[in-house]
Design an enzyme around this catalytic site. Structure first.
Site, PDB file in Angstrom:
ATOM      1  N   ASP A 143     -58.145 -94.943  29.292  1.00  0.00           N
ATOM      2  CA  ASP A 143     -57.165 -94.153  30.038  1.00  0.00           C
ATOM      3  C   ASP A 143     -56.172 -95.096  30.712  1.00  0.00           C
ATOM      4  OD1 ASP A 143     -58.789 -92.090  29.291  1.00  0.00           O
ATOM      5  OD2 ASP A 143     -59.379 -91.506  31.327  1.00  0.00           O
TER       6      ASP A 143
ATOM      7  N   HIS B 221     -52.880 -87.865  28.534  1.00  0.00           N
ATOM      8  CA  HIS B 221     -53.630 -87.875  29.795  1.00  0.00           C
ATOM      9  C   HIS B 221     -52.901 -87.013  30.824  1.00  0.00           C
ATOM     10  CE1 HIS B 221     -56.786 -89.167  32.349  1.00  0.00           C
ATOM     11  NE2 HIS B 221     -56.156 -90.106  33.016  1.00  0.00           N
TER      12      HIS B 221
ATOM     13  N   HIS C  38     -51.043 -86.732  37.863  1.00  0.00           N
ATOM     14  CA  HIS C  38     -52.461 -87.108  37.916  1.00  0.00           C
ATOM     15  C   HIS C  38     -53.139 -86.337  39.046  1.00  0.00           C
ATOM     16  CE1 HIS C  38     -56.060 -89.616  37.570  1.00  0.00           C
ATOM     17  NE2 HIS C  38     -55.562 -90.007  36.400  1.00  0.00           N
TER      18      HIS C  38
ATOM     19  N   HIS D  68     -60.945 -97.993  30.960  1.00  0.00           N
ATOM     20  CA  HIS D  68     -59.585 -97.859  31.499  1.00  0.00           C
ATOM     21  C   HIS D  68     -58.769 -99.110  31.223  1.00  0.00           C
ATOM     22  CE1 HIS D  68     -61.930 -94.899  33.774  1.00  0.00           C
ATOM     23  NE2 HIS D  68     -60.795 -94.246  33.973  1.00  0.00           N
TER      24      HIS D  68
END
Length: 259
Positions: A63, A115, A119, A209
């Protein structure tokens, strides 16, 4: 004799009424809490955590939502270790400001999934806002890569049945993970390696990540790759896992419930 008969009958009636009341109460609870029933009920859209298979295949996923120091070293390690398949989930604001890194990921042959845009936890948003977040990210990633993504990992891994339904309606598969490296906690290189290599299993999806906040991933990654290869694993993309299962007619939707 009649009084005994009436007493016996009344007892049966009371027992019947009690059973009926209990049944109605249970039905009422289910009705009231119907929105809390697992999103993985039969026929409902669900997230994919892993794929059932006997083959030693595993998907490394990364990610990225901010920073520019970590992605290139991680991409370089994958290439140096001849890992030709991996999946990157990119947030669209980050992608817009780092098109060169997005291009590097694409040109290196790695899979790109969404993604999302903001966020935030999508389960806290309205249906309209969820759709907007997914479609905004979709447009940005399509423009940058020339290919429409069809995999999405929700920010923070957060979702509910509304999010799943909306994502499915937009032709997305929601991807979670079975093995969390905890690299985002910077728990130490060897701890990251151990979490992945000791928990890995055929068909596994591993969460890693490539954001700047994860300062030890690039050090742990070579060790993870070497150890998994020793264990006989082949590295594939998430789509490879899903396609392999679908070709065999195997159900890939995880049946775990949301807590």
């Amino acid at each position: 004799m009649n009084s005994f008969f009436y007493v016996l009958s009344w007892r049966k009636i009371k027992r019947f009424l009690f059973v009926m009341a209990a049944a109605l109460f249970a039905i009422g609870i289910v009705y009231i809490e119907r929105d809390q029933i697992t999103v993985f009920s039969a026929g409902a859209p669900s997230a994919i955590y892993s794929v059932p298979t006997d083959k030693k295949v595993i998907a490394l996923t990364f990610d990225i939502s901010w920073g520019e120091k970590r992605p290139d070293p991680i991409i370089n390690i994958l290439k140096e270790k001849n890992v030709q398949k991996a999946t990157f989930f990119l947030s669209s604001p980050w992608s817009k400001t780092h098109p060169d890194i997005v291009k590097n990921i694409k040109d290196s042959g790695f899979e790109i999934g969404s993604h999302g845009h903001k966020h935030v936890n999508y389960s806290t948003l309205s249906d309209e806002e969820i759709s907007k977040q997914i479609s905004t990210a979709h447009s940005v990633l399509t423009d940058l890569t020339g290919k429409e993504p069809n995999l999405i990992r929700m920010p923070n891994g957060d979702f509910d049945k509304r999010v799943l339904k909306i994502a499915e309606g937009m032709n997305y598969k929601v991807i979670q993970w079975d093995t969390d490296s905890l690299d985002w906690k910077n728990i130490g290189v060897q701890n990251i390696v151990d979490r992945v290599t000791k928990k890995a299993h055929p068909g596994d999806i591993v969460l890693l990540h490539a954001s700047d906040s994860c300062k030890q991933t690039h050090e742990a990654l070579p060790l993870i790759i070497d150890e998994l290869r020793k264990q006989g694993y082949e590295f594939v993309s998430v789509s490879d896992l899903i396609n392999q299962a679908e070709t065999k007619g195997t159900e890939v939707r995880d049946q775990a419930s949301i807590q």
